[in-house]
Design an enzyme around this catalytic site. Structure first.
Site, PDB file in Angstrom:
ATOM      1  N   LYS A 239      19.158 -65.026  78.694  1.00  0.00           N
ATOM      2  CA  LYS A 239      19.289 -63.839  77.851  1.00  0.00           C
ATOM      3  C   LYS A 239      18.089 -62.961  78.125  1.00  0.00           C
ATOM      4  CE  LYS A 239      23.107 -63.626  75.862  1.00  0.00           C
ATOM      5  NZ  LYS A 239      23.973 -62.532  76.301  1.00  0.00           N
TER       6      LYS A 239
ATOM      7  N   GLU B 203      23.022 -69.501  86.423  1.00  0.00           N
ATOM      8  CA  GLU B 203      22.829 -70.108  85.101  1.00  0.00           C
ATOM      9  C   GLU B 203      23.485 -71.480  84.975  1.00  0.00           C
ATOM     10  OE1 GLU B 203      23.415 -69.042  80.331  1.00  0.00           O
ATOM     11  OE2 GLU B 203      23.882 -67.544  81.861  1.00  0.00           O
TER      12      GLU B 203
END
Length: 457
Positions: free
Chosen positions: A272, A256
Site C-alpha cells: 500500500k 506482491e
C-alpha cells in the site's frame, strides 16, 4: 521416497520452460531472474495428473491426465482443493515437489464473502484453474542449483522419461504476437464519478478505504508467451507467473506476495503506497523519501496491516502475530512500493488451505472493512475482475503454499487480452492523483504491449 535428481543450473529458467511448454498445461512460477534479484525459486511443471476447473464458486469439474471429464462436484472450492491434495508427511528442503499450481480468481472471493454481484464478465477464464502436478523442475537462484523432482506416485520409468526429455528436447519455437489498439473501459469522467461515490461512502461511515480498478483491453493474435518474455524483461517481479490453460493464458508480473505458509508459519506482505521511478538516481532517491514520508500512504498501509492481522488471526495461535517490517520501501523496475510484512503461527489444528480461504481475497486489493469494501467494488466496477486481484501460486504436497496477489496481470482469452490497474481510495484522495497512480502502475505493461501493435488493415 521422493524422486529428486540434480540437473544443470540455468540463470534463466526459460531454458527449461522452452523444453516443456508444448506439454499439456505448462506453468512457470517465475522469480524474475536474471532481470530481478529479489526472488529465489522458480517452479516449472506440465502434464498434470488432474485439473480442477470452477466456472462458479460452488460447481467444479475434475479432469484426468487426458483432459477427460471424470467428475463434477459441488461445494466450496477450497474444500475441493483440500480433498484432492495428495497427502504426504515426509519433509523436503525444496519448496515444491508436487501438488497444485494455478490460480484462484478474485470472483471466488465474492462467493467466499457472500457478496452479490451483477458485474459483466469480460473474459471466459474459469473462476479457478488448479492443476495437480506429479513432478516439477525447481531452480534455486540463491544456491545456483536445480533439480527435477517427483512424487512417489510416479513410476521410475516415467521419471526417467521426463529427465531424458528435459535433457534432450530442443527448445520450442516461439510464435509471433501482435495486439490491436489498447483501449480503456472506463472514461476519466466516469472514474471521477465512481471516486465521488466512494468518497460519499467513506464520509457516511460505510468504509475507510476502497481499492478501485479500471480495465484496459485489446485484440491480439499469436503466441502470448512472446508477450510474457517481453514483459518479464521489462518489469521483472519476484511473484511472476505464466500459466497456459488450453487456448487461454495468464501472464502475471506481480511484485506482491499474498500468503506464504511454511512449517505452520504464515506470512503476508501487503503493498500500500506507490510512486513512480526516475532514471535520475538523485530524483529516484527523492521519490523514495517522498513515499516514505507520505502521511496518506502510511495511513493506507496501516489500515490494511490491521485488516490482515485480523484475517490471519482467525487461524493463528493467540499472541503469535507480529509485524517485523512496517512501511518498508521496495523498488521495482517501474515503481517504488511501500510494503509491510506480517507473520503469525498457525494453530496446530489449522490446515493451510483453511487459512488461505479465511484470508481470501487479499485485503490490499479490497479495502476496509473487507466485506463492505467488496460490496462497493461490486456496485461501482462494471466488470468481474477474474484472475486480476485473485491469487496465483502453489499448494505443495505437504499443504504448504505460496500465493501472490495477481496484480500487474494480463489475461489472454479468445483473441482478446485484458489488464487492469487500481489503487486504494481514502477520505483525502485526490481523484486526479489517483487516476494517474492507477496508470503509473500499469504503464509499463501498456508500453511493452504497444511494441507489438499492428495497424488495422
Amino acid at each position: 521416497m521422493y524422486y529428486i535428481k540434480p540437473i544443470p543450473y540455468q540463470t534463466n529458467s526459460r531454458h527449461y520452460f522452452d523444453k516443456i511448454r508444448d506439454m499439456p498445461h505448462p506453468c512457470w512460477l517465475d522469480s524474475g531472474q536474471p532481470y530481478s534479484k529479489q526472488g529465489r525459486y522458480d517452479i516449472l511443471a506440465a502434464s498434470p495428473k488432474k485439473r480442477i476447473i470452477s466456472n462458479n464458486a460452488h460447481e467444479h469439474q475434475i479432469f484426468d491426465d487426458n483432459d477427460k471429464l471424470i467428475k463434477q462436484v459441488k461445494g466450496c472450492a477450497f474444500d475441493v482443493l483440500k480433498e484432492h491434495l495428495p497427502k504426504y508427511t515426509t519433509p523436503s528442503e525444496l519448496p515444491f515437489i508436487g501438488g497444485f499450481i494455478g490460480y484462484l480468481s478474485y470472483d471466488l472471493g465474492n462467493a467466499q464473502m457472500s457478496v452479490a454481484t451483477k458485474q459483466i464478465k469480460l473474459s471466459h477464464l474459469p473462476d479457478m484453474h488448479m492443476c495437480l502436478y506429479k513432478w516439477s523442475i525447481i531452480q534455486d537462484h540463491l544456491l545456483e542449483q536445480s533439480w527435477l523432482a517427483a512424487l512417489p506416485c510416479i513410476q521410475q520409468s516415467e521419471f526417467e522419461s521426463i529427465f531424458s526429455h528435459i535433457e534432450k528436447q530442443p527448445p520450442s519455437q516461439v510464435g509471433g504476437f501482435s495486439v490491436g489498439e489498447i483501449s480503456n473501459t472506463l472514461s476519466q469522467s466516469n472514474y471521477h464519478k465512481a471516486l465521488k461515490t466512494i468518497e460519499d461512502y467513506i464520509h457516511s461511515g460505510d468504509c475507510y478505504q476502497i481499492n478501485f480498478t479500471q480495465f484496459f483491453t485489446a485484440s491480439y493474435e499469436g503466441d502470448s508467451y512472446l508477450a510474457y518474455l517481453a514483459l518479464r524483461e521489462a518489469m521483472a517481479s519476484p511473484f511472476s507467473a505464466y500459466i497456459k490453460c488450453g487456448q487461454q493464458s495468464v501472464l502475471s508480473l506481480s511484485p506482491e506476495r499474498f500468503i506464504q505458509i511454511h512449517n505452520k508459519t504464515i506470512t503476508t506482505s501487503p503493498i500500500k503506497g506507490t510512486i513512480k521511478r526516475s532514471k535520475s538516481p538523485k530524483e529516484d532517491q527523492r521519490l523514495i523519501e517522498q513515499l516514505k514520508s507520505s502521511i496518506k500512504d502510511r495511513a493506507e498501509n496501516v489500515m490494511i496491516v490491521d485488516l490482515l492481522r485480523n484475517d490471519i488471526g482467525k487461524n493463528c495461535i493467540p499472541g503469535s502475530i507480529q509485524v517485523p517490517d512496517l512501511f518498508a520501501i521496495e523498488s521495482f523496475p517501474n515503481v517504488h512500493h511501500m510494503v509491510s510484512h506480517i507473520q503469525g503461527q498457525l494453530h496446530p489444528s489449522c490446515h493451510p488451505i483453511d487459512a488461505l480461504a479465511d484470508c481470501f481475497p487479499g485485503g490490499s486489493i479490497t479495502g476496509a472493512p473487507k466485506k463492505r469494501a467488496m460490496e462497493i467494488i461490486a456496485e461501482l466496477e462494471p466488470y468481474h475482475r477474474s484472475v486480476y486481484c485473485g491469487s496465483i501460486g502453489y499448494i505443495n504436497q505437504l499443504g504448504d503454499l505460496d500465493m501472490n496477489i495477481a496484480i500487474r496481470t494480463v489475461l489472454c482469452d479468445e483473441n482478446q487480452l485484458y489488464c487492469a490497474g487500481g489503487g486504494g481510495i481514502v477520505a483525502d484522495s485526490n481523484p486526479n492523483v489517483e487516476y494517474e497512480e492507477s496508470l503509473i502502475k500499469i504503464n509499463r505493461i501498456l508500453q511493452t504491449l504497444a511494441q507489438f501493435y499492428r495497424k488495422p488493415i
